[in-house]
Design a protein around this motif. Sequence first.
Motif, short mmCIF file in Angstrom:
data_model
loop_
_atom_site.label_atom_id
_atom_site.label_comp_id
_atom_site.label_asym_id
_atom_site.label_seq_id
_atom_site.Cartn_x
_atom_site.Cartn_y
_atom_site.Cartn_z
N TYR A 180 -35.54 40.12 9.05
CA TYR A 180 -36.36 39.99 7.84
C TYR A 180 -35.74 40.76 6.67
O TYR A 180 -35.79 40.30 5.52
N ALA A 181 -35.17 41.92 6.96
CA ALA A 181 -34.55 42.72 5.90
C ALA A 181 -33.39 41.97 5.27
O ALA A 181 -33.22 41.98 4.04
N MET A 215 -37.39 44.09 1.37
CA MET A 215 -36.19 44.52 2.08
C MET A 215 -36.27 46.01 2.41
O MET A 215 -36.06 46.43 3.56
N TRP A 216 -36.61 46.81 1.42
CA TRP A 216 -36.69 48.26 1.64
C TRP A 216 -37.79 48.60 2.64
O TRP A 216 -37.62 49.47 3.50
N SER A 217 -38.92 47.91 2.54
CA SER A 217 -40.02 48.19 3.47
C SER A 217 -39.64 47.79 4.89
O SER A 217 -40.03 48.47 5.86
N ALA A 218 -38.87 46.70 5.03
CA ALA A 218 -38.42 46.27 6.36
C ALA A 218 -37.49 47.31 6.97
O ALA A 218 -37.58 47.62 8.17
N PHE A 219 -36.61 47.85 6.15
CA PHE A 219 -35.73 48.91 6.65
C PHE A 219 -36.55 50.14 7.06
O PHE A 219 -36.25 50.79 8.07
N PHE A 277 -35.03 53.87 5.32
CA PHE A 277 -34.83 53.82 6.77
C PHE A 277 -34.82 55.24 7.34
O PHE A 277 -35.52 55.53 8.33
N TYR A 311 -44.43 39.58 7.56
CA TYR A 311 -43.14 39.50 6.88
C TYR A 311 -42.68 38.04 6.75
O TYR A 311 -42.17 37.62 5.71
N ALA A 359 -32.12 51.36 0.64
CA ALA A 359 -32.56 50.84 1.95
C ALA A 359 -32.28 51.87 3.03
O ALA A 359 -33.12 52.12 3.91
N TRP A 386 -28.71 48.92 -1.41
CA TRP A 386 -28.46 49.24 -0.01
C TRP A 386 -28.54 50.74 0.26
O TRP A 386 -28.94 51.16 1.34
N PHE A 440 -34.98 43.64 11.33
CA PHE A 440 -33.69 43.67 10.64
C PHE A 440 -33.34 42.28 10.09
O PHE A 440 -32.76 42.16 9.01
#
Length: 317
Positions: free
Chosen positions: A187-188, A200-204, A12, A240, A8, A5, A185
């Motif tokens: 999707y994350a 997850m990291w790419s979505a953030f 972000f 995603y 993440a 996190w 968010f």
Amino acid sequence: MSITWIMAAVYFALALGASIFLGPVVIPQLRKLKFGQAIREEGPQSHMSKQGTPTMGGFIFLTAFLFVMAVFFMNQLEVVFVMLSLVLFGGIGFLDDYIKVIRKHNLGLKSKQKLGLQLLASIILTIFASQFGTDTHLPFHLGNYDLGIWFFPLVVFIFLAVDNAVNLTDGLDGLATSVTVVVIFFYAVVAAVKGETALMWSAFAFAGALIGYLKFNWHPAKVFMGDTGSLALGGVVAAYAIALKIPFFIPIVGLIYVIENLSVIIQVLYYKKTKKRFFKMAPIHHHFELSGWREVKIVLTFAAVTAVAGVVSLLVL
């Protein structure tokens, strides 16, 4: 807080900062090149004041996101898939925007040309996605199901449907951006639940890039994303869902996209049958606008509805 996190938050922040930095760089260049938005005459009259506002602002969040991804995630196949979706559909949007700018009119690519390019991009991406397997997660805790050969037409349809639905949602300052931030968010969180750390990291990172862009796109907008941005958003939203194997959740978490699309279909069919309009104007955000709602109220309401839809989606995951 775990390192997952923390990272993440780092990604972000990097994308957010890149987007905020790029805004003051990109927007003056768009003005210099006279890449101004042409407002359709049949739209709300209140929008005529937006004539000439710089368009193609999607370059801001596209560049911010791709920068972070290229530096940290080029060896992650699923993330490359998302990036390719953004580039292909964003490229189609750029071509559409460029033609509009050159012609000084709100009509760019012909509908058949646009759909043909979207279909080609969808087929390429579907073949890419098949490397992840053809199974998908079903809502309401029904587990996974292998789509087999049906995976290919379904994924092509998803890309086409989502891309055009998100494009329709881009009609008010900050609307498509705000709604999509909430979807990303979601999707994350799903990626975190599934242990898909890179996604997850790419979505953030993508959420950060969009929020940074929102600083310039919030009402009154200093820049519009154009089809460069909205088609790229649609591609990413679909990508995603496919990478996370949850495409059947799109109608739930993307409820606003569905409503926007349905409102246009209903309007067209009702008018053909009765020669009257079902809504004051379609897509439905214009109906609320002509009913006296302010743009900010519509945007916040649609984003809130998406947040609730996201919670519901998590409950039926």
